[in-house]
Scaffold this active site. Structure first.
Site, PDB file in Angstrom:
ATOM      1  N   HIS A 195       0.850  -1.244  -0.134  1.00 55.90           N
ATOM      2  CA  HIS A 195       0.097   0.061  -0.143  1.00 55.90           C
ATOM      3  C   HIS A 195       0.898   1.277  -0.140  1.00 55.90           C
ATOM      4  CE1 HIS A 195       0.986   0.928   4.283  1.00 55.90           C
ATOM      5  NE2 HIS A 195       0.569  -0.399   4.493  1.00 55.90           N
ATOM      6  N   ARG A 245      -6.078   0.856   3.787  1.00 54.14           N
ATOM      7  CA  ARG A 245      -4.974   1.263   2.990  1.00 54.14           C
ATOM      8  C   ARG A 245      -4.881   0.345   2.026  1.00 54.14           C
ATOM      9  NH1 ARG A 245      -3.346  -0.198   8.213  1.00 54.14           N
ATOM     10  NH2 ARG A 245      -1.105  -1.687   8.531  1.00 54.14           N
ATOM     11  N   GLU A 264      -1.654  -6.801   7.532  1.00 52.59           N
ATOM     12  CA  GLU A 264      -0.135  -6.577   8.174  1.00 52.59           C
ATOM     13  C   GLU A 264       0.077  -7.551   9.369  1.00 52.59           C
ATOM     14  OE1 GLU A 264       2.958  -3.843   7.350  1.00 52.59           O
ATOM     15  OE2 GLU A 264       2.735  -6.038   8.597  1.00 52.59           O
ATOM     16  N   HIS A 310       0.691  -5.417   2.587  1.00 54.60           N
ATOM     17  CA  HIS A 310       1.431  -4.591   3.567  1.00 54.60           C
ATOM     18  C   HIS A 310       2.827  -5.049   3.449  1.00 54.60           C
ATOM     19  CE1 HIS A 310      -2.378  -3.362   5.152  1.00 54.60           C
ATOM     20  NE2 HIS A 310      -2.727  -4.509   4.838  1.00 54.60           N
TER      21      HIS A 310
END
Ligand SMILES: O=C(O)[C@@H](CO)OP(=O)(O)O
Length: 226
Positions: free
Chosen positions: A9, A58, A108, A178
């Site tokens: 991202h 994100r 993440e 991520h």
């Protein structure tokens, strides 16, 4: 043959503030939106068949913003539970849908007690070496959080069971995720050792492009055509 694109991202609002983020659902900063647009420009001729993101905004923003530049004429539609949303999710036959799946296993790493704390302040408090180990080592856990190994052990089974079969079918796949869930995937496909993975970083918004053929991944250089 198929293409796999891994896209971290764009810079988030907490990346800008140098805060540990993990599972806190923080949106892109303006700079991150710009990175997503630039990534989309680089990928504009890449005709994806399926897109996978984490459940964090994100990564979803980065996927949808980058796809706004795509020239292949498909409409990215986030797929929800067909059971509950069947009528709503049904698209008219004549719309070329590009399915987008939100996948928790691509999240993440969970940063536990560090989430929301400043990385520089933690380095001053616990030592730069300790914080580097929490952030980049393979099997050292941050306080209350996941190690990269924990992240690997939830992301790679998903990658093997869902993504590899799609690539074997010749489907072109975009994964927008991520820094650490993608480090886990790159560790797997490039066979990076536990000792070498701490040296490996993935920049925000810069696509990693692989050709998948005969069961193997061949990394493409930054300026190679799709
Ligand atoms: O805080 C986080 O969630 C991650 C990514 O921003 O940080 P790091 O790169 O230090 O793992």
């Amino acid at each position: 043959m198929a293409v796999l694109v891994l896209l971290r991202h764009g810079k988030s609002m907490w990346n800008k503030l140098n805060l540990f983020t993990g599972w806190v659902d923080v949106p892109l900063a303006e700079e991150g939106i710009d990175e997503a647009l630039k990534a989309g420009e680089r990928l504009k001729n890449c005709c994806f068949d399926e897109v996978y993101t984490s459940v964090l905004i994100r990564s979803i923003q980065t996927a949808m913003i980058s796809l706004s530049k795509n020239k292949c004429g498909k409409i990215p539609i986030i797929q929800h539970n067909e059971g509950k949303m069947k009528d709503w999710a049904n698209m008219p036959e004549n719309i070329p849908v590009l399915p987008v799946y939100e996948i928790e296993e691509l999240n993440e790493r969970y940063y536990g007690n560090l989430q929301g704390l400043n990385k520089q302040e933690m380095a001053e408090k616990f030592g730069a070496e300790m914080v580097h180990r929490w952030r980049r080592s393979y099997d050292i856990n941050p306080p209350g959080g996941e190690s990269l190994k924990d992240n690997y052990e939830r992301t790679i089974p998903f990658f093997k069971s869902t993504i590899i079969p799609k690539l074997q079918e010749g489907k072109n796949i975009l994964i927008s995720a991520h820094g650490n869930s993608l480090r886990a995937i790159v560790k797997f496909i490039e066979n990076i050792s536990d000792n070498d993975i701490p040296k490996f970083e993935i920049p925000t918004g810069k696509p990693l492009i692989y050709d998948y053929k005969n069961g193997g991944f061949i990394k493409k250089s930054d300026d190679e055509n799709d």
